[in-house]
Write a protein that holds these residues in place. Structure first.
Motif, PDB file in Angstrom:
ATOM      1  N   LEU A  72       2.648 -18.012  -4.895  1.00 24.51           N
ATOM      2  CA  LEU A  72       2.574 -16.614  -5.326  1.00 24.51           C
ATOM      3  C   LEU A  72       1.477 -15.880  -4.559  1.00 24.51           C
ATOM      4  O   LEU A  72       1.675 -14.743  -4.108  1.00 24.51           O
ATOM      5  CB  LEU A  72       2.328 -16.520  -6.827  1.00 24.51           C
ATOM      6  N   GLU A  73       0.339 -16.520  -4.383  1.00 27.19           N
ATOM      7  CA  GLU A  73      -0.754 -15.912  -3.628  1.00 27.19           C
ATOM      8  C   GLU A  73      -0.310 -15.639  -2.188  1.00 27.19           C
ATOM      9  O   GLU A  73      -0.577 -14.565  -1.635  1.00 27.19           O
ATOM     10  CB  GLU A  73      -1.970 -16.843  -3.641  1.00 27.19           C
ATOM     11  N   PHE A  74       0.397 -16.587  -1.596  1.00 29.28           N
ATOM     12  CA  PHE A  74       0.929 -16.413  -0.242  1.00 29.28           C
ATOM     13  C   PHE A  74       1.882 -15.222  -0.200  1.00 29.28           C
ATOM     14  O   PHE A  74       1.798 -14.373   0.689  1.00 29.28           O
ATOM     15  CB  PHE A  74       1.648 -17.702   0.188  1.00 29.28           C
ATOM     16  N   SER A  75       2.786 -15.155  -1.159  1.00 28.04           N
ATOM     17  CA  SER A  75       3.773 -14.077  -1.190  1.00 28.04           C
ATOM     18  C   SER A  75       3.121 -12.713  -1.366  1.00 28.04           C
ATOM     19  O   SER A  75       3.483 -11.751  -0.684  1.00 28.04           O
ATOM     20  CB  SER A  75       4.772 -14.314  -2.328  1.00 28.04           C
ATOM     21  N   VAL A  76       2.176 -12.619  -2.263  1.00 26.06           N
ATOM     22  CA  VAL A  76       1.497 -11.350  -2.508  1.00 26.06           C
ATOM     23  C   VAL A  76       0.722 -10.918  -1.270  1.00 26.06           C
ATOM     24  O   VAL A  76       0.745  -9.740  -0.884  1.00 26.06           O
ATOM     25  CB  VAL A  76       0.575 -11.450  -3.745  1.00 26.06           C
ATOM     26  N   GLU A  77       0.055 -11.858  -0.623  1.00 23.90           N
ATOM     27  CA  GLU A  77      -0.709 -11.528   0.576  1.00 23.90           C
ATOM     28  C   GLU A  77       0.220 -11.066   1.697  1.00 23.90           C
ATOM     29  O   GLU A  77      -0.067 -10.078   2.384  1.00 23.90           O
ATOM     30  CB  GLU A  77      -1.524 -12.748   1.033  1.00 23.90           C
ATOM     31  N   ALA A  78       1.351 -11.756   1.881  1.00 29.54           N
ATOM     32  CA  ALA A  78       2.307 -11.361   2.919  1.00 29.54           C
ATOM     33  C   ALA A  78       2.865  -9.968   2.631  1.00 29.54           C
ATOM     34  O   ALA A  78       2.983  -9.135   3.534  1.00 29.54           O
ATOM     35  CB  ALA A  78       3.441 -12.386   3.008  1.00 29.54           C
ATOM     36  N   ALA A  80       1.442  -7.588   0.873  1.00 27.37           N
ATOM     37  CA  ALA A  80       0.363  -6.610   1.057  1.00 27.37           C
ATOM     38  C   ALA A  80       0.154  -6.307   2.545  1.00 27.37           C
ATOM     39  O   ALA A  80      -0.025  -5.143   2.928  1.00 27.37           O
ATOM     40  CB  ALA A  80      -0.930  -7.126   0.441  1.00 27.37           C
ATOM     41  N   LEU A  81       0.189  -7.331   3.397  1.00 25.27           N
ATOM     42  CA  LEU A  81       0.042  -7.111   4.837  1.00 25.27           C
ATOM     43  C   LEU A  81       1.194  -6.276   5.380  1.00 25.27           C
ATOM     44  O   LEU A  81       0.996  -5.376   6.198  1.00 25.27           O
ATOM     45  CB  LEU A  81      -0.036  -8.443   5.580  1.00 25.27           C
ATOM     46  N   TYR A  82       2.410  -6.571   4.912  1.00 19.44           N
ATOM     47  CA  TYR A  82       3.573  -5.813   5.365  1.00 19.44           C
ATOM     48  C   TYR A  82       3.452  -4.345   4.937  1.00 19.44           C
ATOM     49  O   TYR A  82       3.668  -3.434   5.730  1.00 19.44           O
ATOM     50  CB  TYR A  82       4.867  -6.408   4.818  1.00 19.44           C
ATOM     51  N   ILE A  83       3.094  -4.113   3.701  1.00 19.28           N
ATOM     52  CA  ILE A  83       2.981  -2.733   3.197  1.00 19.28           C
ATOM     53  C   ILE A  83       1.905  -1.979   3.965  1.00 19.28           C
ATOM     54  O   ILE A  83       2.096  -0.821   4.358  1.00 19.28           O
ATOM     55  CB  ILE A  83       2.702  -2.725   1.681  1.00 19.28           C
TER      56      ILE A  83
END
Length: 143
Positions: A72-78, A80-83
């Motif tokens: 989940l942390e990986f997904s949220v970080e990815a 956030a970077l995309y946004i």
């Protein structure tokens, strides 16, 4: 054969109903079910085995929750970077181009949902692909 002694036990109505239901289902005497429960409760080895089994299960659940948290942390970080990149690189559209852009956006979104559905149906996971690419030294290459 050991001589059995009598014991009077008072149970609340719900517990008695549960005991009667189990006795009926198992075709056993209520006293034999109660005796088995008391033996199980008083036998330290069984309690230790039960505690060890529960501890192992809790350890497995803890590891599983840790993996979910990491993913989940990986997904949220990815995300956030995309946004951040999208917001930084996308210029605002002129008023006349908004309708066409929204139509194109809907079309792309539907295509995205279709692709996502296909990947999920196949069991493909982006995190696994990224991990493999990183381990093989191809990180950063888009295929």
């Amino acid at each position: 054969m050991a001589v059995k002694q009598r014991l009077s036990v008072y149970l609340d109505a719900d517990m008695m109903a549960r005991l009667e239901k189990l006795a009926s289902k198992e075709h056993a005497a209520k006293s034999s079910i109660a005796e088995a429960a008391i033996i199980s409760f008083l036998t330290a080895d069984d309690a230790d085995r039960w505690e060890a089994a529960v501890t192992r299960r809790l350890d497995r659940l803890t590891r599983s929750v840790d993996r979910v948290e990491r993913d989940l942390e990986f997904s949220v970080e990815a995300l956030a970077l995309y946004i951040r990149a999208w917001l930084t690189a996308t210029p605002p559209l002129p008023e006349g181009a908004q309708a066409a852009a929204q139509a194109k956006g809907r079309e792309r979104y539907e295509s995205f949902i279709d692709a996502l559905g296909r990947r999920l149906a196949k069991g493909q996971k982006l995190a696994r692909e990224i991990s493999k690419e990183f381990q093989s030294g191809n990180a950063g290459e888009i295929s």
